[in-house]
Design a protein around this motif. Structure first.
Motif, PDB file in Angstrom:
ATOM      1  N   GLN A  90       0.841  -1.188   0.000  1.00 26.18           N
ATOM      2  CA  GLN A  90       0.000   0.000   0.000  1.00 26.18           C
ATOM      3  C   GLN A  90       0.883   1.247   0.000  1.00 26.18           C
ATOM      4  N   PRO A  91       0.347   2.381  -0.475  1.00 33.39           N
ATOM      5  CA  PRO A  91       1.150   3.614  -0.504  1.00 33.39           C
ATOM      6  C   PRO A  91       1.369   4.175   0.899  1.00 33.39           C
ATOM      7  N   ALA A  92       2.276   5.143   0.990  1.00 37.13           N
ATOM      8  CA  ALA A  92       2.536   5.800   2.271  1.00 37.13           C
ATOM      9  C   ALA A  92       1.258   6.428   2.816  1.00 37.13           C
ATOM     10  N   SER A  93       1.131   6.455   4.126  1.00 38.30           N
ATOM     11  CA  SER A  93      -0.090   6.906   4.779  1.00 38.30           C
ATOM     12  C   SER A  93      -0.021   8.388   5.157  1.00 38.30           C
ATOM     13  N   ASP A  94      -1.183   8.940   5.462  1.00 37.87           N
ATOM     14  CA  ASP A  94      -1.292  10.314   5.929  1.00 37.87           C
ATOM     15  C   ASP A  94      -0.924  10.358   7.407  1.00 37.87           C
ATOM     16  N   LEU A 148      -4.845   5.941  12.883  1.00 34.01           N
ATOM     17  CA  LEU A 148      -3.971   4.771  12.885  1.00 34.01           C
ATOM     18  C   LEU A 148      -4.817   3.499  12.894  1.00 34.01           C
ATOM     19  N   GLU A 149      -4.481   2.576  12.000  1.00 29.14           N
ATOM     20  CA  GLU A 149      -5.168   1.277  11.970  1.00 29.14           C
ATOM     21  C   GLU A 149      -4.241   0.216  12.524  1.00 29.14           C
ATOM     22  N   SER A 150      -4.683  -0.476  13.570  1.00 28.16           N
ATOM     23  CA  SER A 150      -3.883  -1.521  14.199  1.00 28.16           C
ATOM     24  C   SER A 150      -4.439  -2.895  13.844  1.00 28.16           C
ATOM     25  N   ARG A 151      -3.530  -3.824  13.512  1.00 33.75           N
ATOM     26  CA  ARG A 151      -3.933  -5.200  13.224  1.00 33.75           C
ATOM     27  C   ARG A 151      -3.052  -6.160  14.018  1.00 33.75           C
ATOM     28  N   PRO A 152      -3.319  -6.283  15.306  1.00 33.48           N
ATOM     29  CA  PRO A 152      -2.492  -7.156  16.149  1.00 33.48           C
ATOM     30  C   PRO A 152      -2.608  -8.629  15.805  1.00 33.48           C
ATOM     31  N   GLU A 153      -3.653  -8.985  15.054  1.00 37.66           N
ATOM     32  CA  GLU A 153      -3.813 -10.393  14.688  1.00 37.66           C
ATOM     33  C   GLU A 153      -2.823 -10.843  13.622  1.00 37.66           C
ATOM     34  N   VAL A 154      -2.199  -9.896  12.921  1.00 32.86           N
ATOM     35  CA  VAL A 154      -1.198 -10.239  11.907  1.00 32.86           C
ATOM     36  C   VAL A 154       0.079 -10.719  12.594  1.00 32.86           C
ATOM     37  N   THR A 155       0.691 -11.767  12.066  1.00 32.58           N
ATOM     38  CA  THR A 155       1.966 -12.240  12.617  1.00 32.58           C
ATOM     39  C   THR A 155       3.095 -11.420  11.988  1.00 32.58           C
ATOM     40  N   PRO A 195       2.062  -3.109  15.313  1.00 37.53           N
ATOM     41  CA  PRO A 195       0.993  -3.665  14.480  1.00 37.53           C
ATOM     42  C   PRO A 195       0.167  -2.636  13.708  1.00 37.53           C
ATOM     43  N   PHE A 196       0.587  -1.347  13.686  1.00 40.18           N
ATOM     44  CA  PHE A 196      -0.123  -0.370  12.864  1.00 40.18           C
ATOM     45  C   PHE A 196       0.251  -0.597  11.401  1.00 40.18           C
ATOM     46  N   THR A 197      -0.733  -0.587  10.528  1.00 38.57           N
ATOM     47  CA  THR A 197      -0.517  -0.986   9.142  1.00 38.57           C
ATOM     48  C   THR A 197       0.088   0.110   8.276  1.00 38.57           C
ATOM     49  N   GLY A 198      -0.005   1.368   8.712  1.00 41.78           N
ATOM     50  CA  GLY A 198       0.504   2.467   7.901  1.00 41.78           C
ATOM     51  C   GLY A 198       2.024   2.569   7.937  1.00 41.78           C
ATOM     52  N   TRP A 199       2.567   3.191   6.895  1.00 41.14           N
ATOM     53  CA  TRP A 199       3.980   3.551   6.905  1.00 41.14           C
ATOM     54  C   TRP A 199       4.092   4.962   6.358  1.00 41.14           C
ATOM     55  N   TYR A 200       5.175   5.648   6.690  1.00 37.31           N
ATOM     56  CA  TYR A 200       5.271   7.081   6.448  1.00 37.31           C
ATOM     57  C   TYR A 200       6.650   7.413   5.891  1.00 37.31           C
ATOM     58  N   THR A 201       6.697   8.441   5.058  1.00 34.99           N
ATOM     59  CA  THR A 201       7.976   8.822   4.475  1.00 34.99           C
ATOM     60  C   THR A 201       8.098  10.341   4.440  1.00 34.99           C
ATOM     61  N   GLY A 202       9.336  10.810   4.653  1.00 38.46           N
ATOM     62  CA  GLY A 202       9.586  12.249   4.685  1.00 38.46           C
ATOM     63  C   GLY A 202       9.735  12.753   6.112  1.00 38.46           C
ATOM     64  N   ALA A 203      10.796  13.510   6.369  1.00 39.85           N
ATOM     65  CA  ALA A 203      11.075  13.963   7.730  1.00 39.85           C
ATOM     66  C   ALA A 203       9.943  14.808   8.310  1.00 39.85           C
ATOM     67  N   GLU A 204       9.429  15.759   7.542  1.00 43.66           N
ATOM     68  CA  GLU A 204       8.361  16.622   8.038  1.00 43.66           C
ATOM     69  C   GLU A 204       7.078  15.828   8.309  1.00 43.66           C
ATOM     70  N   GLU A 205       6.797  14.869   7.438  1.00 40.53           N
ATOM     71  CA  GLU A 205       5.607  14.027   7.628  1.00 40.53           C
ATOM     72  C   GLU A 205       5.714  13.221   8.924  1.00 40.53           C
ATOM     73  N   ILE A 206       6.907  12.715   9.199  1.00 38.92           N
ATOM     74  CA  ILE A 206       7.094  11.927  10.419  1.00 38.92           C
ATOM     75  C   ILE A 206       7.026  12.827  11.644  1.00 38.92           C
ATOM     76  N   GLY A 207       7.505  14.045  11.505  1.00 33.24           N
ATOM     77  CA  GLY A 207       7.339  14.999  12.601  1.00 33.24           C
ATOM     78  C   GLY A 207       5.866  15.222  12.908  1.00 33.24           C
ATOM     79  N   ALA A 208       5.056  15.339  11.866  1.00 35.17           N
ATOM     80  CA  ALA A 208       3.610  15.509  12.061  1.00 35.17           C
ATOM     81  C   ALA A 208       2.997  14.268  12.698  1.00 35.17           C
ATOM     82  N   LEU A 209       3.466  13.090  12.310  1.00 31.01           N
ATOM     83  CA  LEU A 209       2.976  11.842  12.900  1.00 31.01           C
ATOM     84  C   LEU A 209       3.241  11.821  14.405  1.00 31.01           C
ATOM     85  N   ILE A 210       4.456  12.204  14.800  1.00 33.35           N
ATOM     86  CA  ILE A 210       4.811  12.206  16.218  1.00 33.35           C
ATOM     87  C   ILE A 210       3.971  13.227  16.979  1.00 33.35           C
TER      88      ILE A 210
END
Length: 348
Positions: A89-93, A98-105, A239-254
């Motif tokens: 899947q593409p990078a997330s907003d 946040l979508e968590s899927r703890p059932e995934v191994t 177990p969160f399914t999203g992934w993020y790219t870009g320093a500023e985007e990750i700052g916003a995530l935090i």
């Protein structure tokens, strides 16, 4: 005089291989828990068949054959262990839900202590060994079929001959070569960190960058965290399914999702994982003020800063790394000091 028993002889022969067999099973399964269980099964099977071992191969090769077969049996019918970047899947907003899927191994990090005893000062001879358990490489292996994984690990990591690999896998040399060719082509697309790696940092720069990284997190200084990340950094956190790219985007995530509010709320304890540095993060509970296990970070460093951060939100991993559920006492004084001084960075 005490005579050596069969148990003594067997242990002396096979015990030196426990660490590397654990690494082997981890590469195949992507789980340290499963790897340790399968190594135990390997030793049990080896003991049962020890009387039939005729020495036609080395003890090491014999043990690897048993371990590989144990792993292939365990993998039969199992789903692969992914990371969020491997879900297609593409990078997330970073400001989205946040979508968590703890059932995934999910793929798990490997504590160095279960393979090398936790030492970070290994001789040069183990450099390739450490390289072979990088999270990026192990994550890429999970996309291969189990026989392909075995062929790649036995040939490219353990440097066995194609004829030896064929014998271990009970197949032909031609089949091994064909499997290796397909697997390597697939890995080249998946393990981008190997293909696009920046020049290695010297040890002094690595230590300085890691020290700044820890200090920025412990002071909850998001702009400073962002400044330490490379422009195209990737952040993922099962177990969160999203992934993020870009320093500023990750700052916003935090800023959007981190429960920390002020300096000293989150404290990092350094450990070793997958052949490199990692950090166990303890988060302060606003109710009772106790710092408890929150997540484990495994950063990748490059010439332009931190290039990839894999964050594992599984407090159960702390015990695997020999860590307590609450922040160790030797770190409490720094946490209190950060809270009292407001987390102002010391003057240069």
């Amino acid at each position: 005089m005490t005579l050596a028993t069969d148990d003594d002889v067997f242990s002396a022969l096979v015990e030196p291989f426990r660490g590397e067999l654990t690494a082997h099973c981890y590469r195949m399964l992507g789980s340290v828990h499963d790897a340790e269980d399968l190594v135990q099964e390997t030793y049990l099977r080896a003991w049962r068949s020890y009387g039939k071992f005729e020495g036609r191969s080395s003890v090491r090769t014999w043990m690897y054959k048993i371990a590989t077969n144990v792993c292939l049996t365990a993998l039969d019918g199992r789903a692969r262990r992914p990371m969020p970047t491997g879900l297609g899947q593409p990078a997330s907003d970073p400001r989205g839900t946040l979508e968590s899927r703890p059932e995934v191994t999910w793929l798990e990090p490997l504590p160095d202590r279960v393979v090398w005893g936790g030492s970070s000062d290994e001789p040069e001879a183990t450099a390739l060994h450490r390289e072979s358990v990088r999270l990026a490489f192990v994550a890429a292996l999970q996309h291969l079929t189990p026989p392909q994984r075995a062929a790649v690990v036995l040939f490219d990591v353990l440097a066995l001959q194609a004829s030896e690999v064929a014998e271990l896998l009970d197949t032909s040399v031609a089949a091994v070569n064909s499997s290796l060719q397909r697997a390597r082509a697939h890995l080249a697309k998946l393990d981008r960190e190997s293909q696009e790696r920046a020049p290695e940092l010297d040890d002094a720069r690595k230590r300085a960058l890691l020290a700044e990284y820890v200090d920025a997190f412990e002071r909850y200084d998001v702009p400073r965290i962002v400044a330490l990340l490379s422009a195209d950094v990737v952040w993922e956190m099962p177990p969160f399914t999203g992934w993020y790219t870009g320093a500023e985007e990750i700052g916003a995530l935090i800023e959007t999702n981190c429960p920390a509010e002020r300096p000293g709320d989150q404290m990092l304890v350094e450990v070793s994982a997958n052949g490199g540095p990692a950090f166990a993060l303890y988060m302060r509970d606003p109710v009772d003020g106790v710092h408890r296990a929150f997540h484990l970070q495994v950063p990748t460093l490059g010439a332009d800063g931190v290039t990839h951060v894999r964050v594992f939100f599984d407090p159960g991993l702390f015990a695997r790394f020999g860590l307590p559920e609450e922040l160790p006492a030797e770190h409490l004084a720094r946490a209190r000091a950060l809270q009292q001084d407001g987390g102002v960075a010391p003057a240069e």
